[in-house]
Design an enzyme around this catalytic site. Structure first.
Site, short mmCIF file in Angstrom:
data_model
loop_
_atom_site.label_atom_id
_atom_site.label_comp_id
_atom_site.label_asym_id
_atom_site.label_seq_id
_atom_site.Cartn_x
_atom_site.Cartn_y
_atom_site.Cartn_z
N ASP A 166 0.84 -1.19 0.00
CA ASP A 166 0.00 0.00 0.00
C ASP A 166 0.88 1.25 0.00
O ASP A 166 1.70 1.42 0.90
CB ASP A 166 -0.88 -0.03 1.27
CG ASP A 166 -1.90 1.09 1.32
OD1 ASP A 166 -1.79 2.07 0.55
OD2 ASP A 166 -2.83 1.00 2.15
N GLY A 223 -1.94 -4.76 -2.39
CA GLY A 223 -1.94 -3.32 -2.23
C GLY A 223 -2.97 -2.81 -1.22
O GLY A 223 -3.33 -3.50 -0.27
N HIS A 224 -3.47 -1.60 -1.48
CA HIS A 224 -4.36 -0.88 -0.58
C HIS A 224 -5.69 -1.62 -0.38
O HIS A 224 -6.12 -1.87 0.75
CB HIS A 224 -4.60 0.51 -1.19
CG HIS A 224 -5.39 1.46 -0.36
ND1 HIS A 224 -5.01 1.86 0.90
CD2 HIS A 224 -6.56 2.11 -0.63
CE1 HIS A 224 -5.90 2.73 1.37
NE2 HIS A 224 -6.85 2.88 0.48
N PHE A 225 -6.34 -1.99 -1.47
CA PHE A 225 -7.63 -2.67 -1.42
C PHE A 225 -7.41 -4.19 -1.35
O PHE A 225 -7.67 -4.93 -2.29
CB PHE A 225 -8.49 -2.30 -2.63
CG PHE A 225 -9.11 -0.93 -2.54
CD1 PHE A 225 -10.31 -0.75 -1.87
CD2 PHE A 225 -8.50 0.16 -3.10
CE1 PHE A 225 -10.90 0.50 -1.77
CE2 PHE A 225 -9.07 1.42 -3.01
CZ PHE A 225 -10.27 1.60 -2.34
#
Length: 306
Positions: free
Chosen positions: A254, A280-282
């Site tokens: 992220d 990553g982020h999601f």
């Protein structure tokens, strides 16, 4: 001469997958849209989404938890399908989002719940925990930050906006972040196979950002995010005093909320469980099976499933 014909209705086996239903409820003068599943008498897990998403991000997680929990996922004001009447003259700040969410929990008579916080859901949910520490049975933080060291380099243009809230800096964020490509990047950055991320996720978010006035709402919230950083010491004090069972399960790639933010929870909750995922982020878009399994084991081990 007509001929009688015998038909036999095929028996369709009943699905074992819990059904997710959609609802709206008025709270704080706002028509809050939410998704729910599970037995109403089961322990509650409250799922709080982040920017620029909505409860849609939990579409695969909800049924995986609903055998054991009453799962509730609202859309925050300014996101998803929650509607704010113009006459409400709503001020988009994190204090106000938390106040609306508090009214939402009261409207649904949620007296005890485990929190799943992600991105914007973290400062919103942590405000709830500060105000009502007795209501929170456990916290699952999926890239939901509460520490300065957890803020990555991707915050640079937003930090500049905090320092100088000029029209020029505001427009830079509008042009570079509040676009379909900017949203897609948030979903796919740090993912080993970006094409594996379902396109409906970032496409829906981008379409909802294009509603009249919504980008200005998001820019107001970007500016107000500085208020969350100022509250980090208060959040950390809550962690130290209340010591809620906490699982930090983190997409380690992220660019916004980096792994140091997950590790930092142990400074205040020594028994905090920290796990990293190669995404990553999601993280739910690629690792929902792993996150659901970790959540169920963690909540059961810490008495939040009773």
């Amino acid at each position: 001469m007509s001929q009688a014909r015998s038909t036999q209705t095929a028996k369709v086996p009943q699905s074992s997958v819990p059904v997710t239903s959609i609802h709206t409820v008025e709270a704080d003068g706002v028509k809050v849209f939410y998704r729910a599943a599970g037995d109403p008498t089961s322990p509650v897990v409250l799922l709080l989404h982040g920017f620029p998403a909505s409860s849609f991000m939990f579409r695969e997680l909800i049924p995986r938890l609903a055998d054991d929990f009453r799962v509730i996922a609202p859309d925050l004001p300014g996101f998803g399908f929650t509607e704010v009447p113009p006459e409400r003259k709503y001020v988009y700040s994190f204090d106000r989002l938390a106040a609306t969410l508090n009214s939402f929990t009261q409207a649904l008579k949620l007296r005890r719940y485990a929190l799943y916080v992600f991105d914007y859901g973290a400062p919103t949910g942590f405000r709830l925990a500060l105000a009502h520490p007795d209501r929170v049975t456990a916290i699952v933080s999926q890239n939901g930050n509460a520490y300065e060291e957890g803020l990555g380099d991707a915050w640079a243009p937003i930090r500049k906006y905090w320092a100088e809230p000029t029209l020029e800096n505001r427009e830079t964020i509008r042009k570079n972040i509040l676009t379909l490509e900017g949203t897609r990047w948030q979903y796919t950055h740090g993912v080993s196979n970006p094409e594996s991320v379902p396109p409906e996720s970032y496409t829906l978010d981008a379409a909802l950002l294009e509603r009249p006035g919504n980008k200005d709402i998001q820019l107001d919230l970007f500016l107000d995010y500085a208020s969350n950083v100022k509250l980090y010491p208060a959040f950390q004090d809550y962690f130290r005093k209340a010591k809620p069972p906490l699982l930090a399960i983190w997409g380690k790639n992220d660019p916004f909320f980096i792994p140091a933010g997950a590790e930092a929870f142990r400074n205040d909750i020594p028994n905090a469980r920290v796990e990293f995922l190669d995404t990553g982020h999601f993280a739910l878009e690629t690792h929902v099976v792993e996150i659901a399994a970790a959540m169920k084991e963690f909540l059961a081990a810490n008495g939040a499933a009773q």
